[in-house]
Motif scaffolding. Sequence first.
Motif, short mmCIF file in Angstrom:
data_model
loop_
_atom_site.label_atom_id
_atom_site.label_comp_id
_atom_site.label_asym_id
_atom_site.label_seq_id
_atom_site.Cartn_x
_atom_site.Cartn_y
_atom_site.Cartn_z
N UNK A 67 1.44 -3.01 -3.92
CA UNK A 67 2.74 -2.61 -3.77
C UNK A 67 3.16 -2.71 -2.26
N UNK A 68 2.05 -1.74 -1.57
CA UNK A 68 2.34 -1.58 -0.19
C UNK A 68 2.51 -3.12 0.76
N UNK A 115 13.20 -1.23 -0.61
CA UNK A 115 13.44 0.17 -0.98
C UNK A 115 12.85 0.38 -2.31
N UNK A 116 13.00 -0.69 -3.03
CA UNK A 116 12.30 -0.66 -4.52
C UNK A 116 10.95 -0.31 -4.37
N UNK A 159 6.03 2.94 -4.81
CA UNK A 159 5.11 3.52 -4.55
C UNK A 159 4.81 5.09 -4.52
N UNK A 160 6.21 5.50 -4.30
CA UNK A 160 6.32 7.07 -4.55
C UNK A 160 5.80 7.41 -6.03
N UNK A 161 6.31 6.62 -7.04
CA UNK A 161 5.91 7.04 -8.32
C UNK A 161 4.56 6.84 -8.75
N UNK A 162 4.09 5.63 -8.17
CA UNK A 162 2.64 5.26 -8.36
C UNK A 162 1.66 6.17 -7.66
N UNK A 190 -1.02 8.69 -9.63
CA UNK A 190 -2.44 8.76 -9.39
C UNK A 190 -2.75 10.13 -8.90
N UNK A 191 -2.01 11.13 -8.15
CA UNK A 191 -2.43 12.15 -7.80
C UNK A 191 -2.41 12.95 -9.05
#
Length: 290
Positions: free
Chosen positions: A14-15, A255-256, A261-264, A268-269
């Motif tokens: 995604x990055x 933006x999407x 990335x934020x949600x993934x 992950x964390x």
Amino acid sequence: MASLKDMRVRIASTKATQKITKAMQMVAASKLRRAQTAAEAARPYADKMSAVISNIASAAAGSPGAPTLLAGTGRDQVHLLLVCTGERGLSGAFNSSIVRLARERALALMNEGKEVKFFCVGRKGYEQLRRQFDKQIVEHLDLRSVRQLGFVNAEDIAKKVLARFDAGEFDVCTLFYSRFRSVIAQIPTAQQIIPLVVEESAAASTTSYEYEPEEDEILTRLLPRNLAVQIFRALLENNASFYGAQMSAMDNATRNAGEMIRKQTLVYNRTRQAQITKELIEIISGAEAV
């Protein structure tokens, strides 16, 4: 549930996509400046030429020697839809909005018993229209090899249209393109170019002029050039609209991707934390058992 390794791969992918969309946004923004300048520079000339011809045409209205490009064939049975779209995608609804307008016009004409033909300029419009109107597409022009649009490209299209008109293949020609307003606003537009639609303001003018040579002779020379000018304007407007739409689409995609990335990363964390907690509990339970 996906493993931590799979999650890391997904985040990295995604990055990478985000970097590509960001780069495409910057490229589109750079090309948009030149395309917008060219489109805005062509508007006054095209508008003024159309107004001048309309003024002359209003004076020649009803003349038996009026050119057929002005007077028409006297019929309204066969319509040629000149649909100008882009050569590439990744531009939001830019191409589909032009095609939708042309498709709606075609279906409306066919419901009235008219015959409809298509002249497609641009790969994307051709690909969409041939799914439904494959047998009605009489010509397709691909401009992918053109690095910078010039008047010669519009002249080539105009000559092809005029050749078909002179051969009696259609009675009315309508040009479809997207008029550039801003980065977030491109207006799908339909403009009848054969026969020429005389502007009401010019037709209603009370000013009287004398022309040398006669109006009919002037129109015979100017009308074919005006056709090329209007097509050239449409190509420039389309070019600016494409980069504006692509810039907006790539900005939204960037933006999407950031939101994904934020949600993934959050998932992950949490998964990693749960796995570590589980391992600690197993170690502690094992130590107590000993």
